[in-house]
Motif scaffolding. Sequence first.
Motif, PDB file in Angstrom:
ATOM      1  N   GLN A 165       0.824  -1.200   0.000  1.00  0.00           N
ATOM      2  CA  GLN A 165       0.000   0.000   0.000  1.00  0.00           C
ATOM      3  C   GLN A 165       0.865   1.259   0.000  1.00  0.00           C
ATOM      4  OE1 GLN A 165      -3.202   0.305  -0.481  1.00  0.00           O
ATOM      5  NE2 GLN A 165      -3.080   2.543  -0.324  1.00  0.00           N
ATOM      6  N   GLU A 169       1.030   4.134  -2.890  1.00  0.00           N
ATOM      7  CA  GLU A 169       0.874   5.553  -2.585  1.00  0.00           C
ATOM      8  C   GLU A 169       2.059   6.351  -3.126  1.00  0.00           C
ATOM      9  OE1 GLU A 169       0.385   5.751   1.617  1.00  0.00           O
ATOM     10  OE2 GLU A 169      -1.617   4.825   1.600  1.00  0.00           O
ATOM     11  N   SER A 172       1.509   6.773  -6.800  1.00  0.00           N
ATOM     12  CA  SER A 172       0.513   7.815  -7.063  1.00  0.00           C
ATOM     13  C   SER A 172       1.098   9.209  -6.833  1.00  0.00           C
ATOM     14  CB  SER A 172      -0.715   7.619  -6.163  1.00  0.00           C
ATOM     15  OG  SER A 172      -1.354   6.385  -6.442  1.00  0.00           O
TER      16      SER A 172
END
Length: 382
Positions: A165, A169, A172
Amino acid sequence: MTGLRVPERWTRSRVKHLVRSMRAGDAITVDAIEQAGEYAVYGANGVRGFTSRRTHVGTHVLIGRQGALCGNVHLVNGEFWASEHAIVATPLANVDERWLAALLRVMNLGQYSTSAAQPGIGVGQIAPLHVYVPPPDEQRAIADYLDDETAQIDALVAKQGEFIQLLRERRSAIADAEFQPSVGKRNATIRQTLIRLERRPVPGLGVVTAYRDGVVTLRANRRADGYTMSASEAGYQGVMPGDIVFHALDGFAGAVGISDSEGQCSPVYHVCASRNDVNAEYLALLIRYMGTSGFLSTQAPSTRQRSVDFRNWKTFARVPLMLPPIERQNSFVTEYHEQTSRIDALIAKAEEHIALAKERRSALITATVTGQINVRTARKAS
């Protein structure tokens, strides 16, 4: 459970002799199931929702009756509603419910499904199955051992999941840092940056699909789930490697990218080439970012649930965007691929660790409940 060498102290029995009762749950209407409520409603594969009434209290083993995942096992404790899509097995007082649930999972009950069209399993298939049963104190020791060992594995899996995760992130954030600022950029529209292509399809070539992860490739290169199959090939258009391909109904969710294949696609797509002063890969990344960040959803009407309609080229062509100089576009594409390739490699490695951990977990449970691991010896060794 046949053909195994089990400890001599274990006895051969049947599932029906380990439970006080085993029957399907009670019917409940869809209208009676809410998103929140006092009691969980269990169906064929776990919790379906909540309701204001209950059918069971205590600890029970629930087995899915219908659907592709029939035979899955859940150990449930407390007050809940068991629907008709679940079989409720209530262990005898001298049977450890944790051990029984683990045993039933290992037995892969779904293999006894009686129908291919709508898979299903009933009490009649489960109750007479033969099993090997350790004494009650050993059942508890097995359950305790598995609780400890699987908790450690689950913690490792959770850590890897958190790491993945964080990596996503970070991935992104690379796009956020590039596409959110407006300083040094010029205003433009899709019409000013893209040329719409309308090639004739070449008979016999495969179908090209734009996926929501930004990959545009032949359908044969990816599994078939996750997108809608077209009923016919009427109106199909040709696609070449390097084309920007935008799905007019799913582009808002990221279904846009550079095609890596020659083929054909349905008329729901816009197949385009970039103009001379625009880097095609930069533009594809920018449009995808505009979709996944929610901006495209504000630029066109919604035609169905979770869909935004850009099938009209004029609607898509007037979408505004901001572009930096071509030199920055070129350098960013290079940086983006370098950074995301490293991140993707780390994600792939973490996912591999998770898969191996889950395999080890499954193998450990199987070996333990079938007597291939002596838990008392294993505990002393550890």
